[in-house]
Design an enzyme around this catalytic site. Structure first.
Site, short mmCIF file in Angstrom:
data_model
loop_
_atom_site.label_atom_id
_atom_site.label_comp_id
_atom_site.label_asym_id
_atom_site.label_seq_id
_atom_site.Cartn_x
_atom_site.Cartn_y
_atom_site.Cartn_z
N HIS A 1 -8.81 -35.68 -4.97
CA HIS A 1 -8.33 -35.69 -6.35
C HIS A 1 -9.10 -36.75 -7.13
O HIS A 1 -8.72 -37.92 -7.17
CB HIS A 1 -6.82 -35.96 -6.35
CG HIS A 1 -6.17 -35.89 -7.70
ND1 HIS A 1 -4.82 -35.67 -7.87
CD2 HIS A 1 -6.67 -36.01 -8.95
CE1 HIS A 1 -4.52 -35.66 -9.15
NE2 HIS A 1 -5.63 -35.88 -9.83
N HIS B 1 -11.41 -36.79 -10.89
CA HIS B 1 -12.00 -36.11 -12.05
C HIS B 1 -13.34 -36.78 -12.30
O HIS B 1 -13.37 -37.99 -12.57
CB HIS B 1 -11.10 -36.27 -13.28
CG HIS B 1 -9.71 -35.74 -13.06
ND1 HIS B 1 -9.31 -34.51 -13.50
CD2 HIS B 1 -8.63 -36.28 -12.42
CE1 HIS B 1 -8.04 -34.32 -13.16
NE2 HIS B 1 -7.61 -35.38 -12.50
N GLU C 1 3.59 -34.90 -12.01
CA GLU C 1 3.04 -36.24 -12.27
C GLU C 1 3.98 -36.89 -13.29
O GLU C 1 4.70 -37.84 -12.98
CB GLU C 1 1.61 -36.13 -12.81
CG GLU C 1 0.98 -37.47 -13.19
CD GLU C 1 -0.40 -37.32 -13.87
OE1 GLU C 1 -0.76 -36.21 -14.31
OE2 GLU C 1 -1.11 -38.34 -13.98
N ASP D 1 -8.96 -41.13 -11.60
CA ASP D 1 -9.98 -41.48 -12.60
C ASP D 1 -10.38 -42.93 -12.36
O ASP D 1 -9.96 -43.84 -13.08
CB ASP D 1 -9.39 -41.31 -14.01
CG ASP D 1 -8.95 -39.88 -14.25
OD1 ASP D 1 -9.82 -39.03 -14.50
OD2 ASP D 1 -7.75 -39.61 -14.15
N1 ADE Z 1 -7.21 -35.51 -16.35
C1 ADE Z 1 -7.77 -36.59 -15.81
N2 ADE Z 1 -6.85 -37.31 -15.16
C2 ADE Z 1 -5.68 -36.65 -15.27
C3 ADE Z 1 -4.37 -36.88 -14.80
N3 ADE Z 1 -4.05 -37.95 -14.08
N4 ADE Z 1 -3.41 -35.99 -15.13
C4 ADE Z 1 -3.71 -34.93 -15.87
N5 ADE Z 1 -4.92 -34.66 -16.33
C5 ADE Z 1 -5.92 -35.51 -16.04
ZN ZN Z 2 -5.74 -35.92 -11.87
#
Ligand code: ADE
Ligand code: ZN
Length: 339
Positions: free
Chosen positions: A15, A17, A198, A277
């Site tokens: 996970h 991005h 989330e 991220d």
């Molecule tokens: N895009 C990048 N990080 C994210 C996250 N934690 N939740 C949803 N979309 C995302």
């Molecule tokens: Zn994410």
């Protein structure tokens, strides 16, 4: 001692991005090269702006940062920088998300994005021994029709993209908004994953499972609010790609000590540790492992379980998973002798 154990541990990340791995230094370098201005004067100012109150407050800054990316070389450098970082953290396999609409909506061709990212992934396989898969996420705040169009644009790149996912603003955009898109994606041969639970409720996780037929749930931490859901996730061994530092930065938990990762593990769920991220949340995968180990008092066996879960939950072929698990087991045996 356990820090060194975590550092050298063979790891998989499921996970991440890729746009979220854009460090401010590279943002400035690429921005200057492309004549795209950044609304901050210095790298330090950018870093100081990374104080978030929730998911949306992060996303606004994250989409702004991605605007410097225009050319194949930019996507290549972004991806290579991430791979170089995780190489020194002993990551052996990574499954990378990218957000096509963030780029195609600015006039950047999907081919430019996919080619740039894939060139770096290929080089990492050859030179760093890191295997990888690519996952294309639909932005859930945009209409279903935009996702469907993105799916059609991606068909020529089917061989390079293993799965589709769903990310961006969760609340108010439930997974079932994308049932038809995901039906079509599966028909075209893509696997599916989705961010759910989330910030959103457990109900969104049910929808991800039942409507989108996901192989994994991204985050999924709010599953604990529904005991039947926990049973379902456990029985079907649905992996959760948990991102501890992200959850604290985005105020899902006030403090890392309050994170429910240990509870999820103790419930028998297939939990994995990931960075989400890393450039925005203060750490790559190793820092995420270290943070939960310290805050939740995880032992060697817990760490082993997390690492093994990630290999098993990956989209690698069975024999490739087995090789990596063998490597992990050899590492455990070797470190046990010296422990
Ligand atoms: N895009 C990048 N990080 C994210 C996250 N934690 N939740 C949803 N979309 C995302
Ligand atoms: Zn994410």
């Amino acid at each position: 001692m356990i820090d060194e154990f975590i550092h050298n541990l063979p790891k998989a990340e499921l996970h991440i991005h890729i746009e979220g791995s854009l460090e401010p230094e590279l943002m400035f370098e690429i921005g200057e090269r492309n004549g795209v201005s950044i609304p901050y004067a210095t790298v330090e100012q950018v870093r100081r702006a990374y104080e978030f109150s929730d998911l949306q407050s992060f996303l606004d800054i994250y989409y702004q940062g991605a605007q410097v990316l225009l050319h194949e070389q930019d996507f290549y450098e972004l991806t290579w920088a991430y791979l170089s970082r995780i190489h020194v953290q002993n990551v052996r396999h990574t499954e990378i998300f990218f957000d096509p609409q963030t780029h195609t909506d600015r006039g950047v061709a999907l081919a430019t994005v996919v080619r740039g990212i894939s060139a770096a992934l290929q080089k990492a396989e050859q030179q760093l021994g890191i295997s990888s898969k690519l996952i294309m996420c639909f932005l859930r705040h945009l209409p279903e029709a935009s996702a469907m169009e993105t799916l059609e644009q991606a068909l020529p790149f089917k061989d390079w993209i293993i799965a589709v996912g769903l990310d961006s603003s969760e609340l108010g955009h439930p997974p079932d908004k994308f049932t038809r898109v995901f039906d079509q994606a599966r028909y075209e041969g893509f696997l599916t994953v989705a961010h759910a639970g989330e910030e959103g409720p457990a109900q969104y996780i049910w929808q991800a499972l039942d409507r989108l037929k996901v192989s994994r749930v991204d985050h999924g931490i709010r599953c604990v609010e529904d005991q039947h859901l926990v049973e379902r996730l456990k029985e079907q061994r649905v992996p959760l790609t948990v991102c501890p530092l992200s959850n604290v930065k985005l105020r899902v938990f006030d403090r890392i000590e309050q994170h429910n990762l240990r509870q999820l593990l103790d419930l028998g769920l297939c939990v994995t540790v990931n960075s989400d991220d890393p450039a925005y949340f203060g750490g790559y995968i190793e820092e995420n492992y270290l943070a939960v180990q310290r805050a939740l008092g995880l032992g060697r066996d817990d760490i082993y379980r997390l690492a093994k879960n990630a290999f098993m939950a990956s989209f690698l072929a069975t024999q490739d998973k087995a090789k990596l698990v063998d490597e992990l087991d050899a590492y455990m045996a070797q470190t046990r002798e010296t422990a």
